[in-house]
Design an enzyme around this catalytic site. Structure first.
Site, PDB file in Angstrom:
ATOM      1  N   GLY A  43       0.792  -1.227   0.000  1.00  0.00           N
ATOM      2  CA  GLY A  43       0.000   0.000   0.000  1.00  0.00           C
ATOM      3  C   GLY A  43       0.823   1.274   0.000  1.00  0.00           C
ATOM      4  N   CYS A  48      27.374   2.837   2.638  1.00  0.00           N
ATOM      5  CA  CYS A  48      27.513   3.580   3.882  1.00  0.00           C
ATOM      6  C   CYS A  48      26.198   4.019   4.484  1.00  0.00           C
ATOM      7  CB  CYS A  48      28.418   4.787   3.667  1.00  0.00           C
ATOM      8  SG  CYS A  48      30.135   4.335   3.887  1.00  0.00           S
TER       9      CYS A  48
END
Lengths: 286, 389
Positions: free
Chosen positions: B199, B324
Site C-alpha cells: 500500500g 555507507c
C-alpha cells in the site's frame, strides 16, 4: 538516517583543511575507490622538523569519513610527531562527540593515514594495515582478503578498543564486512588478544584474602571469559561467590545450549588457572 | 525546511483523498467486519468495495485478492505456500536483484536444504530468459521474479518468464511492489499465479498490502487462526488501511496515464539534464526498459552518503545504493549484480518521483546536484586527479 552528532555534521558541512600541501614533509594514503573510502593526508613540519605546523586532507567517503579527516587535521596541528602518534582512533571519535559504532572505521582510517605518513617520513617500514595503496610494504598475514587487512592491524584495533565481537571488529575496520569468510579467524584473534591481555593483567597471586579473591574472580569473568562467550553469541552472569564456590547462570545462546556443561567446566578451569586451585563452578538457574 | 521528496520507491505520501476515505473507520465505524450486527456489516461492505478496487487496478477478480499487512508478508506467504503445496519439490528460482523480502527468504531456505537458483542480470540489469529455461526443471516448486527493480526501475519480461514457468508446471510469483500503480497490469491475460503489492508505495498508508492469488492456484495460508479472507489470511482485518488501499488503487488507475506522461516527462528531463551537466556519470539500467518514475545515477569518484547528506541540507530527499547509508560495507546487491564499475558503485543516487512532484522541483534538483558532485570531487583524492586531467 545515522544519528550523527552536531559536531560530526558541522565538520562534514564545513570541513577544515581540505586540500593539499605542495611541499609537504609527510604524505599518508590509505583506502581505495573499491573499498568505498580513502584518505590522503599531507603534513608540514616546522624548520626543526619536530612539530606539525600544517595539515591538509583529501577524502573520498561518507559524511563521517570526511568529518573524521577534518577532526584529525585539527587535532595534530601544533603537536610533535611523537605526540601525534599517540592519538588513538577513539580520540578522533571523541573529538567529534562520538561516531555511530558502524562508522568507527572512519576514525581508524584517520589514525592509519597519520601512521603511514609519519612512518614514511621517518623512513620506517610502513605499518601493516592492509589497504591497496600500501600493499607492497605490508607486514603480517592477511586475514580479511576483501579489504586486505592483516592480523597485526586487527590485533592492534581489537586491543586498543577492547573489541569483543566479530561484528564490532567489522564496524571498526570493515574486516569481515564483505564476504564474511574471515569471521572465524577474527573470532580466534579476539579470543587470543583478549586472553593475552587478561594474562598480563591478572597474574595468579600466592595467597588471597577472600575479598581479593572475589575481585579476581569477577575480573577474570569480565575480561577473559565473557568476551569469549560473546564471540559465539552467548553470555553468563555471576550469581554468587561463597569461598571457593562460584555460582553462574548462562545467558543468551549459552542458556539452554546442549554444551553448557562443557562451558561451565571451561569457566572452572580458567578460574583455577588464573585465580585459585580450589575453585568450583556451579551452574544455577537465575 | 520544506521537503522536496523524490524517494517514492522507499515510501509515498498518503493521498489526502485516501486519508479522508479511511478516517471514519477509526473512531466512528470501528466495527469488526466479521460481526453479525449491522455495525460490522457496514465495514464489511467497505472492505468488499476496497477488494473490488484493488482487483480492478490489477485486472483481476475480487476473490483473487487477499489483504495482508505488507509487501513482505505477501512475498513470504507466496513462497512458503508453493513449498507446502509441492512438498516433494525442492528447487526455487529467483534473481540476484530481488528485494530482501524474497532474497533473504530464499537464502534462508537454501540453508534448510532447498536448492536455490539466483538468476543473473547483465550490466543493464536485464535477465536472460535462456538462463531461466536452463535452470527450471521438474523439481522447481516456485519461480519468484520481481516485476520491476526498486533501485534501478528496470522492468523484467514477466509474461515471457511466466510462459516458461507454466510449461514446466511450477508456480510463478512476482513481487510487483514497485510496479503496481505505475504501469498497467492485466491479470486476466497473464501467466502470473501470485503477485505481491504494498500500500505505502502507491499513496496508501504503511502496514497494508495484498497478495493476488489466481483462481484455481493451490494455496496454503501463512497466518492461521481465523476464517478471514476466506481462510487464506487469518487475523482481524486492518479495516481502515484496507479501505485506504482500495481508494489508493482507484486513484492509481485514474492517474496511470499521468504517471506515464507527466511523471515520466519529469524523470526524463531530470536524467537528461544531470547527464548533460555532470561528466563521468552513468544511468544504472539505462539500456533497459524502466519504470516511468525512477532514475538511478552513478557518479564517479564520490560516495553516496555524502551526496545524500548534502542534498538533505537543501531539503532534497533521495536515496542511494551505497553501502555507507545502510551500515553494510558493500555497494547494494543490485548494483553489484549488474557489475557497476567500482569507480562509481559507491556513488549511486536514486531519484524516484511521484505525481505530487512539480516541474519547479525538478528544476531545483537540476540546479543543486551538479555543484554538490563537484564539491565532493574536489575533496576526493581520486576526484581531484580526475578534475585536473
Amino acid at each position: 538516517m545515522w544519528d550523527y552528532t552536531d559536531k560530526v555534521k558541522e565538520h562534514f558541512l564545513n570541513p577544515r583543511n581540505v586540500g593539499e600541501i605542495k611541499d609537504a614533509d609527510a604524505v599518508g594514503e590509505v583506502g581505495s575507490l573499491a573499498c568505498g573510502d580513502a584518505l590522503k593526508l599531507f603534513v608540514k613540519l616546522d624548520d626543526g622538523k619536530e612539530r606539525i605546523v600544517d595539515a591538509k586532507f583529501q577524502t573520498f567517503g561518507c559524511g563521517s569519513a570526511i568529518a573524521s579527516s577534518s577532526a584529525l587535521t585539527e587535532m595534530i596541528k601544533g603537536k610533535t610527531l611523537d605526540e601525534a602518534l599517540q592519538i588513538t582512533n577513539k580520540e578522533i571519535a571523541d573529538f567529534l562527540g562520538g561516531l555511530p559504532e558502524e562508522k568507527m572505521h572512519c576514525s581508524v582510517m584517520g589514525q592509519e593515514a597519520l601512521e603511514v605518513a609519519i612512518a614514511k617520513y621517518r623512513g620506517h617500514a610502513v605499518p601493516a594495515h592492509g589497504h591497496d595503496h600500501e600493499h607492497e610494504a605490508m607486514e603480517g598475514e592477511i586475514v580479511c582478503k576483501c579489504f586486505g587487512l592483516t592480523d597485526q592491524f586487527l590485533r592492534k584495533v581489537i586491543a586498543g578498543n577492547r573489541l569483543h565481537t566479530a561484528e564490532q571488529v567489522t564496524h571498526f575496520t570493515k574486516a569481515g564486512g564483505a564476504c564474511g569468510g574471515c569471521i572465524p579467524k577474527i573470532k580466534a584473534l579476539i579470543a587470543e588478544v583478549l586472553g593475552e591481555k587478561t594474562k598480563e593483567e591478572t597474574k595468579k597471586p600466592e595467597k588471597l584474602t577472600n575479598l581479593r579473591k572475589m575481585q579476581l574472580i569477577q575480573d577474570v569473568l569480565e575480561k577473559e571469559i565473557r568476551p569469549q562467550l560473546w564471540a559465539d553469541g552467548g553470555d553468563l552472569e555471576l550469581i554468587d561467590i561463597d569461598g571457593g564456590k562460584v555460582q553462574i547462570a548462562f545467558r543468551k545462546a549459552c542458556a539452554g545450549c546442549v554444551s553448557s556443561g562443557y562451558t561451565a567446566k571451561f569457566v572452572e578451569q580458567k578460574l583455577r588457572e588464573l585465580v585459585a586451585d580450589d575453585i568450583t563452578v556451579e551452574e544455577v538457574e537465575g | 525546511m520544506k521537503e522536496l521528496y523524490v524517494d517514492n520507491n522507499a515510501t509515498t505520501k498518503v493521498d489526502e483523498a485516501v486519508f479522508e476515505e479511511m478516517r471514519p473507520y477509526f473512531c466512528e465505524l470501528y466495527g469488526n467486519p466479521s460481526s453479525m450486527h449491522f455495525f460490522g456489516g457496514q465495514v464489511q461492505k467497505k472492505v468488499d468495495e476496497a477488494r473490488n478496487r484493488v482487483a480492478a487496478l490489477l485486472g483481476a477478480s475480487p476473490d483473487e485478492i487477499i489483504f495482508t499487512a505488507c509487501g513482505t508478508e505477501s512475498d513470504n506467504t507466496a513462497i512458503r505456500s508453493a513449498l507446502e503445496v509441492f512438498p516433494e519439490k525442492r528447487h526455487i528460482i529467483t534473481t540476484r536483484v530481488e528485494h530482501p523480502a524474497v532474497l533473504t527468504m530464499c537464502r534462508n531456505l537454501a540453508k534448510r536444504g532447498y536448492r536455490v537458483t539466483e538468476l543473473n542480470v547483465d550490466s543493464a540489469g536485464r535477465l536472460d530468459m535462456d538462463e531461466l529455461r536452463k535452470a527450471i526443471d521438474d523439481d522447481t516448486a516456485i519461480v519468484s521474479i520481481m516485476y520491476a527493480n526498486n533501485e534501478t526501475g528496470v522492468i523484467f519480461p514477466i509474461e515471457e518468464a511466466g510462459a516458461i514457468v507454466k510449461e514446466k508446471g511450477a508456480l510463478f510469483h512476482t513481487d510487483a511492489v514497485q510496479a503496481v500503480g505505475k504501469i498497467p497490469l492485466d491479470m486476466a491475460n497473464s501467466a502470473i499465479d501470485m503477485l505481491s503489492l504494498s500500500g505505502h508505495k502507491l499513496h496508501a498508508p504503511k502496514g497494508t498490502g495484498a497478495l493476488y492469488l489466481r483462481k484455481g492456484v493451490p494455496f496454503r495460508p501463512f497466518m492461521v487462526g481465523g476464517h478471514q479472507e476466506k481462510n487464506r489470511r487469518a487475523g482481524t482485518e486492518n479495516t481502515a488501511s484496507i479501505i485506504a488501499l482500495g481508494k489508493a488503487c482507484e486513484l492509481a488507475a485514474r492517474h496511470m496515464e499521468k504517471e506515464n506522461t507527466a511523471v515520466k516527462g519529469m524523470r526524463d528531463r531530470l536524467e537528461k539534464e544531470l547527464m548533460r551537466l555532470i561528466p563521468n556519470a552513468r544511468i544504472n539500467g539505462g539500456g533497459a526498459e524502466r519504470l516511468p518514475n525512477t532514475v538511478s545515477i552513478a557518479f564517479e569518484f564520490v560516495e553516496g552518503e555524502a551526496i545524500l547528506l548534502l542534498l538533505s541540507e537543501k531539503g532534497i530527499c533521495a536515496s542511494s545504493g551505497s553501502a555507507c547509508t545502510s551500515g553494510s560495507l558493500e555497494p547494494s546487491h543490485v548494483l553489484r549484480a549488474m557489475g557497476v564499475p567500482f569507480t562509481c558503485a559507491h556513488g549511486s543516487i536514486r531519484f524516484s518521483l511521484s505525481r505530487f512532484n512539480t516541474a519547479g522541483e525538478i528544476d531545483l534538483i537540476i540546479r543543486e546536484v551538479p555543484p554538490i558532485i563537484r564539491r565532493l570531487r574536489e575533496m576526493s583524492p581520486f576526484g581531484r586527479e580526475f578534475l585536473r586531467a
